[in-house]
Design an enzyme around this catalytic site. Structure first.
Site, PDB file in Angstrom:
ATOM      1  N   HIS A 111       0.816  -1.204   0.000  1.00  0.00           N
ATOM      2  CA  HIS A 111       0.000   0.000   0.000  1.00  0.00           C
ATOM      3  C   HIS A 111       0.858   1.266   0.000  1.00  0.00           C
ATOM      4  CE1 HIS A 111      -3.350   2.657   1.644  1.00  0.00           C
ATOM      5  NE2 HIS A 111      -3.913   2.053   0.616  1.00  0.00           N
ATOM      6  N   LYS A 115       3.235   4.292  -1.223  1.00  0.00           N
ATOM      7  CA  LYS A 115       3.398   5.096  -2.437  1.00  0.00           C
ATOM      8  C   LYS A 115       4.708   5.862  -2.284  1.00  0.00           C
ATOM      9  CE  LYS A 115      -1.237   4.503  -2.073  1.00  0.00           C
ATOM     10  NZ  LYS A 115      -1.967   4.068  -0.861  1.00  0.00           N
ATOM     11  N   ASP A 127      17.560   8.380  -8.316  1.00  0.00           N
ATOM     12  CA  ASP A 127      19.009   8.557  -8.177  1.00  0.00           C
ATOM     13  C   ASP A 127      19.477   8.611  -6.725  1.00  0.00           C
ATOM     14  OD1 ASP A 127      19.305   8.555 -10.903  1.00  0.00           O
ATOM     15  OD2 ASP A 127      19.435  10.730 -11.105  1.00  0.00           O
ATOM     16  N   HIS A 182      -8.903  11.211  -0.064  1.00  0.00           N
ATOM     17  CA  HIS A 182      -8.034  10.052   0.072  1.00  0.00           C
ATOM     18  C   HIS A 182      -6.880  10.334   1.028  1.00  0.00           C
ATOM     19  CE1 HIS A 182      -5.253   6.827  -1.551  1.00  0.00           C
ATOM     20  NE2 HIS A 182      -6.380   6.164  -1.447  1.00  0.00           N
ATOM     21  N   LYS A 203      -4.232  10.933   4.128  1.00  0.00           N
ATOM     22  CA  LYS A 203      -3.698  10.177   5.271  1.00  0.00           C
ATOM     23  C   LYS A 203      -2.666  11.057   5.967  1.00  0.00           C
ATOM     24  CE  LYS A 203      -4.364   6.734   1.886  1.00  0.00           C
ATOM     25  NZ  LYS A 203      -5.752   6.515   2.124  1.00  0.00           N
ATOM     26  N   ASP A 222      -0.522  20.445  17.029  1.00  0.00           N
ATOM     27  CA  ASP A 222      -0.081  21.728  17.594  1.00  0.00           C
ATOM     28  C   ASP A 222       0.648  22.616  16.591  1.00  0.00           C
ATOM     29  OD1 ASP A 222      -1.076  20.853  20.008  1.00  0.00           O
ATOM     30  OD2 ASP A 222       0.873  20.298  20.829  1.00  0.00           O
TER      31      ASP A 222
END
Length: 385
Positions: free
Chosen positions: A112, A114, A119, A292, A294, A299
């Site tokens: 899952h 991404k 380089d 979508h 996450k 603070d």
């Protein structure tokens, strides 16, 4: 959990509008090697642009490694994969065997993450799949999501992790990968840079690193917590940490999606609404488009961004990658974007409104929640998590 490293340059990328041009630019400027790991690789106009950039890089002699998930990218055509391979792009599927209705834990473990590394000098980590931002049926685009672009000392951890995952898949599939040697400049940047840590969740040494980082950040909060998460079904420890934060006087805001995408998970999430609202937690449902995200801010000091949802599948089963950033300027930028998103596209769910007008939805939610707990118990998800 990985250690914080100072001296990094980190940029916030909001939605694919920021992310895809930055990723393509990095690919087009690659000299040695590219690693791109993604759950979904959709062959729409965005996927074609990314694929063409990878293809051209391979033709220039760059060693290109594309790892996609067997379930998330199951619609990627064999003809297109052959086209990439014929041009020199190495393409592998993480767990190519899929069976969505099985309760075998091994089949439910997905890639899952991404993450892209070019380089060994620039990396991208976030929640954005290779899929067009406008792909938001019945909603106003773009899809709300985030990624970060990173250079500096943290690249050594990210690069090492990505290569480790790639080599592990190669071993399991008896695939002889192309060997490359990319030069990594891990010296601190001259301007001091940003302090951050790279977090992964795997099934060996880092089973709870991401969850523990969230819990530590929540426990340190003094004034405000904003969590924007597409699939939110936390365990007891997480819910107790949020409750304790409210008891300390911390404002806790959850930005969740209104759109029903995965019926069981969406209903199960809403089974928690009554308890969360009773504890003084503010719940906002984003309705304008597909959310979508996450990410989280604590603070206006700490930021968390990456691929991990706050649900059993991310926290217990999948390979995930997050960044935790200790920097006021970056966190303020993310906080402002989240607050603007709430103001322009979210609806506040109040305790009275939820109790008075959603009896059937609450009843269904508890039924689904109970069923889902039985399913999770069958695959060994800990009751106290």
């Amino acid at each position: 959990m990985s250690q914080y490293l100072s001296g990094n340059q980190i940029s916030l990328l909001c939605n694919g509008t920021d992310y895809f041009p930055a990723l393509i630019s990095a690919i087009e400027n690659a000299k040695y090697e590219i690693y791109l790991l993604t759950y979904i690789f959709e062959l729409d106009k965005t996927g074609e642009r990314i694929g063409d950039a990878l293809l051209q890089a391979a033709k220039r002699g760059v060693s290109v490694h594309l790892l996609v998930d067997g379930f998330g990218s199951r619609s990627l055509s064999k003809n297109y994969i052959r086209k990439l391979k014929d041009s020199g792009v190495e393409v592998l599927f993480f767990r190519p065997k899929i069976s969505p209705w099985t309760l075998k834990r091994s089949r439910l473990r997905r890639l899952h993450s991404k993450v892209s590394v070019v380089d060994g000098a620039v990396a991208f980590v976030g929640g954005i799949n290779i899929i067009d931002d406008d792909n938001t049926p019945s909603h106003i685009p773009p899809r709300i999501d985030y990624a970060v672009q990173i250079s500096g000392p943290l690249l050594k951890d990210i690069h090492g992790n990505v290569k480790h995952i790639w080599k592990g898949v190669c071993r399991r599939q008896f695939y002889q990968t192309r060997q490359t040697t990319a030069k990594i400049d891990s010296a601190p940047l001259s301007n001091g840079g940003i302090r951050a840590a790279y977090l992964v969740r795997d099934n060996l040494k880092h089973r709870r690193d991401i969850e523990n980082a969230y819990l530590s950040a929540i426990e340190s909060a003094k004034s405000e917590i904003i969590i924007a998460n597409a699939y939110f079904l936390p365990g007891l420890r997480f819910r107790h940490a949020l409750r304790d934060a409210v008891d300390r006087g911390v404002s806790v805001k959850l930005l969740l999606q209104q759109r029903t995408e995965y019926l069981f998970l969406d209903f199960a999430t809403r089974a928690l609404y009554t308890s969360l609202l009773s504890q003084g937690i503010h719940i906002y449902e984003y309705h304008k488009s597909h959310m979508h995200s996450k990410v989280a801010v604590i603070d206006e000091r700490l930021s968390i961004a990456g691929s991990s949802n706050i649900d059993p599948f991310s926290l217990f089963l999948s390979l995930e990658a997050n960044i935790i950033i200790d920097n006021q300027s970056f966190t303020k930028q993310l906080s402002q974007h989240l607050k603007q998103t709430i103001d322009t596209g979210a609806v506040l769910i109040t305790k009275d409104e939820w109790q008075k007008h959603h009896y059937v939805k609450r009843l269904m939610s508890w039924f689904v929640y109970g069923f889902l707990k039985v399913m999770l118990g069958a695959i060994g998800y800990p009751e106290h998590a």
